[in-house]
Design an enzyme around this catalytic site. Sequence first.
Site, PDB file in Angstrom:
ATOM      1  N   THR A 214     -11.640   3.412   0.329  1.00 56.02           N
ATOM      2  CA  THR A 214     -11.652   4.774  -0.196  1.00 56.02           C
ATOM      3  C   THR A 214     -12.002   4.779  -1.672  1.00 56.02           C
ATOM      4  OG1 THR A 214     -10.019   5.531   1.418  1.00 56.02           O
ATOM      5  CG2 THR A 214     -10.253   6.841  -0.589  1.00 56.02           C
ATOM      6  N   ARG A 215     -11.392   3.876  -2.419  1.00 57.83           N
ATOM      7  CA  ARG A 215     -11.648   3.838  -3.867  1.00 57.83           C
ATOM      8  C   ARG A 215     -13.077   3.415  -4.170  1.00 57.83           C
ATOM      9  NH1 ARG A 215      -6.061   1.466  -6.548  1.00 57.83           N
ATOM     10  NH2 ARG A 215      -4.859   1.577  -4.630  1.00 57.83           N
TER      11      ARG A 215
ATOM     12  N   ARG B 193      -6.520   7.314  -5.901  1.00 59.03           N
ATOM     13  CA  ARG B 193      -5.651   6.561  -5.018  1.00 59.03           C
ATOM     14  C   ARG B 193      -6.334   6.399  -3.668  1.00 59.03           C
ATOM     15  NH1 ARG B 193      -0.328   9.002  -2.408  1.00 59.03           N
ATOM     16  NH2 ARG B 193      -0.696   7.021  -1.375  1.00 59.03           N
ATOM     17  N   GLY B 194      -5.686   5.668  -2.773  1.00 56.31           N
ATOM     18  CA  GLY B 194      -6.276   5.381  -1.474  1.00 56.31           C
ATOM     19  C   GLY B 194      -6.477   3.894  -1.294  1.00 56.31           C
TER      20      GLY B 194
ATOM     21  N   ARG C 202      -1.489   2.153 -16.912  1.00 55.17           N
ATOM     22  CA  ARG C 202      -1.731   0.904 -17.656  1.00 55.17           C
ATOM     23  C   ARG C 202      -3.222   0.615 -17.746  1.00 55.17           C
ATOM     24  NH1 ARG C 202      -3.318  -3.808 -15.926  1.00 55.17           N
ATOM     25  NH2 ARG C 202      -3.056  -3.146 -13.773  1.00 55.17           N
ATOM     26  N   ARG C 203      -3.901   0.703 -16.620  1.00 57.01           N
ATOM     27  CA  ARG C 203      -5.341   0.463 -16.623  1.00 57.01           C
ATOM     28  C   ARG C 203      -6.073   1.535 -17.419  1.00 57.01           C
ATOM     29  NH1 ARG C 203      -5.342  -0.908 -10.195  1.00 57.01           N
ATOM     30  NH2 ARG C 203      -5.018  -3.173 -10.354  1.00 57.01           N
TER      31      ARG C 203
ATOM     32  N   CYS D 149       6.286   0.113 -12.339  1.00 58.74           N
ATOM     33  CA  CYS D 149       4.978  -0.542 -12.320  1.00 58.74           C
ATOM     34  C   CYS D 149       3.849   0.419 -12.669  1.00 58.74           C
ATOM     35  CB  CYS D 149       4.725  -1.188 -10.970  1.00 58.74           C
ATOM     36  SG  CYS D 149       4.685  -0.019  -9.598  1.00 58.74           S
TER      37      CYS D 149
ATOM     38  N   ARG E  98       2.976  -3.203   5.997  1.00 54.24           N
ATOM     39  CA  ARG E  98       2.266  -1.939   6.024  1.00 54.24           C
ATOM     40  C   ARG E  98       0.993  -2.110   6.849  1.00 54.24           C
ATOM     41  NH1 ARG E  98       0.480  -0.979   0.487  1.00 54.24           N
ATOM     42  NH2 ARG E  98      -0.348   0.937   1.351  1.00 54.24           N
TER      43      ARG E  98
ATOM     44  N   LYS F 296       4.295  -6.685  -7.456  1.00 57.40           N
ATOM     45  CA  LYS F 296       4.326  -5.657  -8.497  1.00 57.40           C
ATOM     46  C   LYS F 296       4.844  -4.315  -7.974  1.00 57.40           C
ATOM     47  CE  LYS F 296      -0.568  -4.274  -8.104  1.00 57.40           C
ATOM     48  NZ  LYS F 296      -0.340  -2.873  -7.689  1.00 57.40           N
ATOM     49  N   ASP F 297       4.933  -4.164  -6.641  1.00 58.12           N
ATOM     50  CA  ASP F 297       5.417  -2.913  -6.071  1.00 58.12           C
ATOM     51  C   ASP F 297       6.941  -2.842  -5.974  1.00 58.12           C
ATOM     52  OD1 ASP F 297       2.837  -1.990  -5.707  1.00 58.12           O
ATOM     53  OD2 ASP F 297       2.718  -2.605  -3.601  1.00 58.12           O
TER      54      ASP F 297
END
Length: 305
Positions: A153-154, A148-149, A130-131, A241, A8, A83-84
């Site tokens: 960004t986060r 998200r981002g 989960r978090r 996930c 990616r 995890k993805d």
Amino acid sequence: MKLRLGTRGSVLARTQSGMVADAIVEAAAARGIELDVELVFIRTEGDVSQTPLVGISQTGVFVNALRDALMAGVCDIIVHSLKDIPTASHPDLDLAAIPVREDVRDALCTRGESLSELAPGARVGTGSPRRAAQILAQRPDVTVEGLRGNVDTRLGKLHDGLDAVVLAAAGLSRMGRLEDATQLLDPSVMLPAPGQGALAVEIMPDADPAWAVAVRDLDHAPTRQAVTAERALLGVLDAGCAAPVGAHATVKDGVLTLKARVINADGSLALNETTSGPATEASSLGRRTGFTLLGRGAARLMGGS
């Protein structure tokens, strides 16, 4: 010999893939093989869509385009955050290496406050149920908001309305930005996602052994055993996930210890299990733990019937 590594285009993905590319070149050199690995950037649905990841089924959203590119011959190697990827093995691909794992912990990023020091009503951003659930279990008086981002960004949201965001420590560490973490949350407080901190390197089963052997040299047996147990648990729970499931396995002296947690959305109810056994039986240990949690009502906590 030149190889193409599909990745990616995000900064984190490029960083992770670049690390793997360098490791492959080094492993090949140790075997007397000269390789040149170049990155090939591939856009995925998760990069394009602005839909919340939970709403578009996060499992596989960053993975399928990479796998399609590999099978189409666009690249020779692909790298994922483990995890993805879906828990079921891909029938046409070879998970050739799971390199040594990074820090499994989640990182709380604030303007200086720890989790316990956040003011009542503080706004905490995360795109992970989960978090979110585990934050609320510790601090039911804060407000959790979707987020998200990419990493920048986060983190930018800390100066745009949020009081805290939660990210994976592994990503910050690989990007050289671990100093952005105010507090690394111990797994006793927040169990990580199954496979968190680990990378997955996939190739075609018929890849040229002349270079595939260097890819396989990156595999780290204790990491593979640990994440195998975690993901077997997740498979039994039939949860992606994005589900409120935490799991963390460790391997010491051939013994694997798996800690698992299923928690409801507001953090008010949780089921915890700890299982130990031979690391060579990682998959069965994970499955056994999953079935134990189901027997205790895990499906209801995850929102099932």
